[in-house]
Scaffold this motif. Sequence first.
Motif, PDB file in Angstrom:
ATOM      1  N   PHE A 167       9.798  -0.555   8.489  1.00  0.00           N
ATOM      2  CA  PHE A 167       8.761  -1.550   8.217  1.00  0.00           C
ATOM      3  C   PHE A 167       8.426  -2.416   9.427  1.00  0.00           C
ATOM      4  O   PHE A 167       7.364  -3.001   9.494  1.00  0.00           O
ATOM      5  CB  PHE A 167       9.144  -2.419   7.019  1.00  0.00           C
ATOM      6  N   GLU A 210       9.591  -6.324  -1.802  1.00  0.00           N
ATOM      7  CA  GLU A 210      10.017  -7.527  -1.070  1.00  0.00           C
ATOM      8  C   GLU A 210       9.231  -7.715   0.227  1.00  0.00           C
ATOM      9  O   GLU A 210       9.172  -8.808   0.772  1.00  0.00           O
ATOM     10  CB  GLU A 210      11.522  -7.453  -0.758  1.00  0.00           C
ATOM     11  N   MET A 211       8.628  -6.637   0.716  1.00  0.00           N
ATOM     12  CA  MET A 211       7.805  -6.733   1.926  1.00  0.00           C
ATOM     13  C   MET A 211       6.373  -7.162   1.589  1.00  0.00           C
ATOM     14  O   MET A 211       5.529  -7.275   2.479  1.00  0.00           O
ATOM     15  CB  MET A 211       7.741  -5.384   2.649  1.00  0.00           C
ATOM     16  N   GLY A 212       6.093  -7.376   0.315  1.00  0.00           N
ATOM     17  CA  GLY A 212       4.762  -7.836  -0.080  1.00  0.00           C
ATOM     18  C   GLY A 212       3.826  -6.711  -0.483  1.00  0.00           C
ATOM     19  O   GLY A 212       2.614  -6.909  -0.595  1.00  0.00           O
ATOM     20  N   PHE A 213       4.416  -5.511  -0.702  1.00  0.00           N
ATOM     21  CA  PHE A 213       3.599  -4.363  -1.105  1.00  0.00           C
ATOM     22  C   PHE A 213       4.127  -3.792  -2.421  1.00  0.00           C
ATOM     23  O   PHE A 213       4.969  -4.397  -3.059  1.00  0.00           O
ATOM     24  CB  PHE A 213       3.619  -3.294  -0.002  1.00  0.00           C
ATOM     25  N   GLY A 214       3.620  -2.613  -2.802  1.00  0.00           N
ATOM     26  CA  GLY A 214       4.135  -1.950  -3.993  1.00  0.00           C
ATOM     27  C   GLY A 214       3.606  -2.532  -5.286  1.00  0.00           C
ATOM     28  O   GLY A 214       4.278  -2.525  -6.301  1.00  0.00           O
ATOM     29  N   ALA A 215       2.381  -3.055  -5.242  1.00  0.00           N
ATOM     30  CA  ALA A 215       1.782  -3.633  -6.453  1.00  0.00           C
ATOM     31  C   ALA A 215       0.777  -2.677  -7.099  1.00  0.00           C
ATOM     32  O   ALA A 215       0.060  -3.052  -8.010  1.00  0.00           O
ATOM     33  CB  ALA A 215       1.112  -4.953  -6.124  1.00  0.00           C
TER      34      ALA A 215
END
Lengths: 114, 136
Positions: free
Chosen positions: B12, B99-104
């Motif tokens: 990442f 947790e990195m702000g993705f995956g929504a």
Amino acid sequence: MTIGEIVDAVQGEVMCGEDRMFEVVEYAFASDLMSDVLTIKMDNFLLVTGLANVQSIRTAEMSDVRYIIFVRGKAVTDEMIDLADENGMVVIRTDYSMFKTSGILYSAGLKPVY
Amino acid sequence: MKLEYDVAAGDFTRAGFASSSIKKALKQLGVSPAVVKRVVIAVYEAEVNIVAHANGGRITADIEPDGINVVLADTGPGIPDVEKAMQKGFSTASKEVREMGFGAGMGLPNIKENADSLRIETEVGKGTTLYIYIKF
């Protein structure tokens, strides 16, 4: 609002872009979800976020966001500052929460993206 | 002009390197900022997907006078149900990715939103290739 006024309003600390305090920003968006930031068509808004990592800076870079506030006293690493500096961003840090930061800036006249 | 990048799985800290480099190239070529943003958002979403889901991949950007073709090929699990993956909110991302702000579940729909054309070729257990075209 000028960036300098924003820094004062949130008792912020400028991590990079100190020479750009006179620049003016009209809109802001608050989110910890970078996927959401990437759906915003507008550019050059202020991003208020509690997600302090390199991907927040990268997301701002891709979205043409030049101003970021990290809330709740999150640690801003040298790597983040280097990447922000390289992309001509102003990075501000505040101890205030996302709610308090957003409330103050909204009251002071910053407009919501939505 | 042809630009090529390798994308490592799970790294990442490097995610966005290819998108950033493509952005700089397009800006230098004088492509309009609105179009540059659409290209960069689409490619960045896809680049993050490779980092998040695949075992690595390769991004090839072909910049022509009237548009850009970007091919993002990965080796990885593939997408069992593309239609489902295209739905807003559907995600198979790990906790780390979130947790990195993705995956929504917003990536593929956002790529489609920004691209003039998006084609997905995928084979379960082998990998996925995205073909993105955006005209200038």
